[in-house]
Design an enzyme around this catalytic site. Structure first.
Site, short mmCIF file in Angstrom:
data_model
loop_
_atom_site.label_atom_id
_atom_site.label_comp_id
_atom_site.label_asym_id
_atom_site.label_seq_id
_atom_site.Cartn_x
_atom_site.Cartn_y
_atom_site.Cartn_z
N LYS A 199 -3.20 4.16 8.53
CA LYS A 199 -4.61 4.13 8.18
C LYS A 199 -5.01 2.71 7.76
O LYS A 199 -6.02 2.18 8.19
CB LYS A 199 -4.86 5.14 7.06
CG LYS A 199 -6.30 5.31 6.70
CD LYS A 199 -6.47 6.49 5.75
CE LYS A 199 -7.83 6.47 5.10
NZ LYS A 199 -7.99 7.52 4.12
N GLU A 205 6.63 -0.69 5.39
CA GLU A 205 7.64 -0.11 6.30
C GLU A 205 7.15 -0.13 7.74
O GLU A 205 7.86 -0.49 8.67
CB GLU A 205 7.95 1.34 5.92
CG GLU A 205 8.67 1.53 4.60
CD GLU A 205 7.69 1.73 3.44
OE1 GLU A 205 6.55 1.24 3.52
OE2 GLU A 205 8.11 2.35 2.44
N GLY A 255 -4.65 10.28 4.06
CA GLY A 255 -3.42 10.07 4.83
C GLY A 255 -2.63 11.35 5.07
O GLY A 255 -2.27 11.68 6.20
N ARG A 256 -2.38 12.11 3.98
CA ARG A 256 -1.52 13.29 4.16
C ARG A 256 -2.25 14.47 4.80
O ARG A 256 -1.67 15.52 5.03
CB ARG A 256 -0.87 13.69 2.83
CG ARG A 256 -1.80 13.85 1.66
CD ARG A 256 -1.04 13.96 0.36
NE ARG A 256 -1.93 13.91 -0.80
CZ ARG A 256 -2.36 12.80 -1.37
NH1 ARG A 256 -2.00 11.63 -0.89
NH2 ARG A 256 -3.16 12.83 -2.41
N GLU A 341 2.45 14.57 -3.82
CA GLU A 341 1.59 13.38 -3.83
C GLU A 341 0.17 13.76 -4.26
O GLU A 341 -0.57 12.95 -4.81
CB GLU A 341 1.58 12.70 -2.45
CG GLU A 341 1.07 11.27 -2.48
CD GLU A 341 1.33 10.47 -1.22
OE1 GLU A 341 2.39 9.83 -1.10
OE2 GLU A 341 0.47 10.50 -0.31
N HIS A 372 23.61 28.64 1.65
CA HIS A 372 24.93 28.06 1.41
C HIS A 372 24.84 26.73 0.68
O HIS A 372 25.81 25.99 0.58
CB HIS A 372 25.67 27.90 2.74
CG HIS A 372 25.83 29.22 3.45
ND1 HIS A 372 26.94 30.02 3.30
CD2 HIS A 372 24.97 29.90 4.25
CE1 HIS A 372 26.77 31.13 4.00
NE2 HIS A 372 25.59 31.08 4.59
N LYS A 482 5.63 -0.19 -4.97
CA LYS A 482 5.37 -0.95 -3.74
C LYS A 482 5.16 -2.42 -4.06
O LYS A 482 5.70 -3.31 -3.42
CB LYS A 482 4.07 -0.45 -3.08
CG LYS A 482 4.18 0.66 -2.10
CD LYS A 482 2.84 0.76 -1.38
CE LYS A 482 2.54 2.16 -0.89
NZ LYS A 482 1.19 2.34 -0.39
O1 F6P Z 1 2.87 7.04 0.30
C1 F6P Z 1 1.67 6.40 0.08
C2 F6P Z 1 0.78 6.41 1.30
O2 F6P Z 1 -0.39 5.73 0.97
C3 F6P Z 1 0.47 7.81 1.81
O3 F6P Z 1 -0.51 8.47 1.14
C4 F6P Z 1 0.15 7.51 3.22
O4 F6P Z 1 0.18 8.68 3.96
C5 F6P Z 1 1.24 6.53 3.57
O5 F6P Z 1 1.39 5.75 2.41
C6 F6P Z 1 1.00 5.67 4.78
O6 F6P Z 1 -0.15 4.87 4.67
P1 F6P Z 1 -0.77 4.19 5.95
O7 F6P Z 1 -1.22 5.25 6.88
O8 F6P Z 1 -1.90 3.36 5.45
O9 F6P Z 1 0.30 3.34 6.59
#
Ligand code: F6P
Length: 519
Positions: A199, A205, A255-256, A341, A372, A482
């Site tokens: 987003k 990452e 995002g989620r 979250e 298990h 972060k």
């Molecule tokens: O984990 C934090 C977060 O902001 C989530 O809410 C989101 O889904 C994820 O990082 C990825 O963010 P982006 O879509 O901006 O890369």
């Protein structure tokens, strides 16, 4: 609606008194006393059955819980969700994921944009682009993204494996280079297409993995082999991704909750557009149920209020989610994010530290593997852990005996948790019982039922946030770590490339900790 703080509400107090009266009462006894208990405490919704009979609840408990929900303004909040009110108050944004499934009120506009039109245009672009990518002969799609930009699509692609009829889909999320390195190892540059979903287009990452993918495939192929899903179109363009290969996101898509939008492109590529539409239709059916059903017959409201009952009145701090379906083994990662979250918050909407517990620890595993791993503790541990069993009646494969036994296991476990078994002679074989669980039975684990199931969990979490008066649509808690990691990465790179790297691990760690503390 009473505007008193949560724990000062009369309804809260009534539940506390009622809980005290419930001590010593047993779920099994409730069944003995009321032969209609199952009939009374289950709800069916278009191929999904929600059984909430195996709980430490009587009719009175449920009445009191619904009264609390009403006193906390659930009906108004629910209306606000579907009307596009800025429920994400801190960021002054609406949370319009139901609009992505066509469930919000007609004529909604945000920032001058017609929401329905945006959703329809994006869906038709997804259909067109997925058709192009599918017919271009790509054998492998690598989806780069993390958290909400990955977990949902990943889980759905796995859950719908029996419906897959497109290229193989791989998901890369972790900062650990092993993830992308191992994924690319067996792939061929000519046949591989990348989707980057972010987003913000600024997540560490995702950018790191994107750079690795770029280096692997070579600059010249970027235009034809990369598609971006983002609200930051400029960053995607700067990276060399064509506007025609960039799908939009909007602020009002959290995002989620974004897998129902263009973040769900891998799902379309995997199972086809018609199946994706069925998936959205399932979620819409759950939305309409949540929107219209009376609170006392409303699945997500009941799921939520049972959670409140155990978390706040019985002080149970965990909740197990147990899908008896191997293809739902990633459901846990998705549900952990949307729950923890969203509701892992200790400050309320008025900026005050809450004086009650909020979101529980969510954990679980696919059955029967889970049996298990940690079921010993569910049955005989000192902590009582309420659980959700999820299973499908009809399998998507031909091994019907497996399915019969799988179902038998799910039902037997919930029964064993509830009934227990007395054994005074051998106390180690004694099962106390009275351990609560819900069961969610799907006719089939198909796109429609999966959409339904996921939307029910989303709404459950929203309802709980309303009771707890917290914002379930932000996630400031992930920011501090972060930021620290970003600054520390530079120190660490220095540490590893200077003579310190010949020092012992202990010295290196001390060096880094000193630098971190000095900040
Ligand atoms: O984990 C934090 C977060 O902001 C989530 O809410 C989101 O889904 C994820 O990082 C990825 O963010 P982006 O879509 O901006 O890369």
């Amino acid at each position: 609606m009473s505007s008193k703080p949560l724990i000062q509400k009369l309804e809260w107090d009534a539940l506390e008194r009622h809980r005290k009266n419930m001590e010593g009462q047993n779920i099994s006894d409730f069944f003995e006393e009321n032969l209609q208990r199952f009939d009374q405490f289950h709800i069916e919704l278009d191929g999904l059955l929600f059984d909430y009979s195996k709980h430490r609840t009587t009719e009175k408990t449920l009445d009191l819980l619904i009264s609390l929900a009403t006193a906390c303004g659930i009906e108004e909040a629910r209306g606000g969700l579907f009307a596009g009110k800025p429920l994400n108050k801190i960021e002054n944004r609406a949370a319009l994921h139901p609009a992505l499934r066509g469930s919000t009120e007609a004529g909604l506009h945000v920032g001058g944009e017609d929401i329905t039109q945006f959703v329809e245009t994006t869906l038709s672009r997804m259909e067109k682009l997925s058709g192009e990518i599918r017919s271009a002969g790509f054998t492998d799609i690598v989806h780069i993204g993390i958290g909400g930009s990955s977990l949902g699509s990943h889980m759905v692609c796995e859950a719908l494996t029996p419906f897959a009829n497109g290229p193989r889909i791989h998901f890369v999320s972790n900062m650990d280079g092993a993830h992308i390195a191992q994924t690319l190892q067996s792939l061929h540059r000519d046949n591989t297409f990348f989707i980057v979903a972010s987003k913000t287009f600024s997540t560490a990452e995702t950018l790191e993995n994107l750079r690795a993918a770029q280096a692997w495939i070579g600059e010249a192929r970027i235009a034809k082999h990369f598609l971006a899903v983002t609200a930051n179109q400029k960053a995607a363009r700067d990276f060399g991704i064509l506007p025609d290969y960039t799908l939009p996101l909007r602020d009002w898509i959290g995002g989620r909750f974004s897998l129902w939008s263009s973040v769900g492109l891998p799902i379309v590529l995997s199972v086809g557009f018609e199946n994706f539409k069925a998936f959205l239709a399932g979620a819409r059916a759950a939305d309409l149920h949540f929107k219209a059903a009376p609170l006392a017959r409303n699945i997500p409201v009941i799921m939520a209020m049972l959670g409140i009952w155990y978390r706040n009145f019985w002080n149970m701090d965990s909740h197990a989610v147990l899908p008896y379906a191997q293809n739902l083994h990633s459901f846990l990662a998705w549900v952990r994010q949307i729950d923890m979250e969203s509701n892992g918050k200790c400050v309320d909407l008025d900026g005050k530290r809450v004086n009650y517990h909020t979101g529980p620890l969510i954990f679980g595993q696919a059955g029967t593997d889970a049996q298990h791993e940690f079921f010993q503790s569910l049955h005989q541990g000192t902590a009582i852990i309420p659980a959700d069993f999820i299973a499908a009646l009809r399998p998507e494969h031909l091994l019907h005996d497996h399915n019969t036994k799988l179902l038998a296991n799910a039902l037997a476990q919930s029964q064993a948790l509830m009934k227990g078994e007395k054994n005074e002679a051998e106390p180690h074989r004694n099962f106390e019982g009275n351990r609560p669980s819900s069961t969610i039975l799907l006719d089939r684990l198909d796109p429609y039922r999966l959409g339904m199931l996921m939307a029910l969990y989303e709404h459950k979490i929203f309802v709980q946030s309303v009771i707890w008066n917290i914002n379930c649509f932000d996630q400031w808690g992930v920011e501090l770590g972060k930021t620290l990691a970003k600054t520390l990465a530079a120190d660490l790179a220095e540490g590893l490339s200077n003579p310190m790297s010949d020092s012992s691990t202990k010295e290196l760690v001390r060096h880094i900790s000193d630098r971190l503390r000095a900040r």
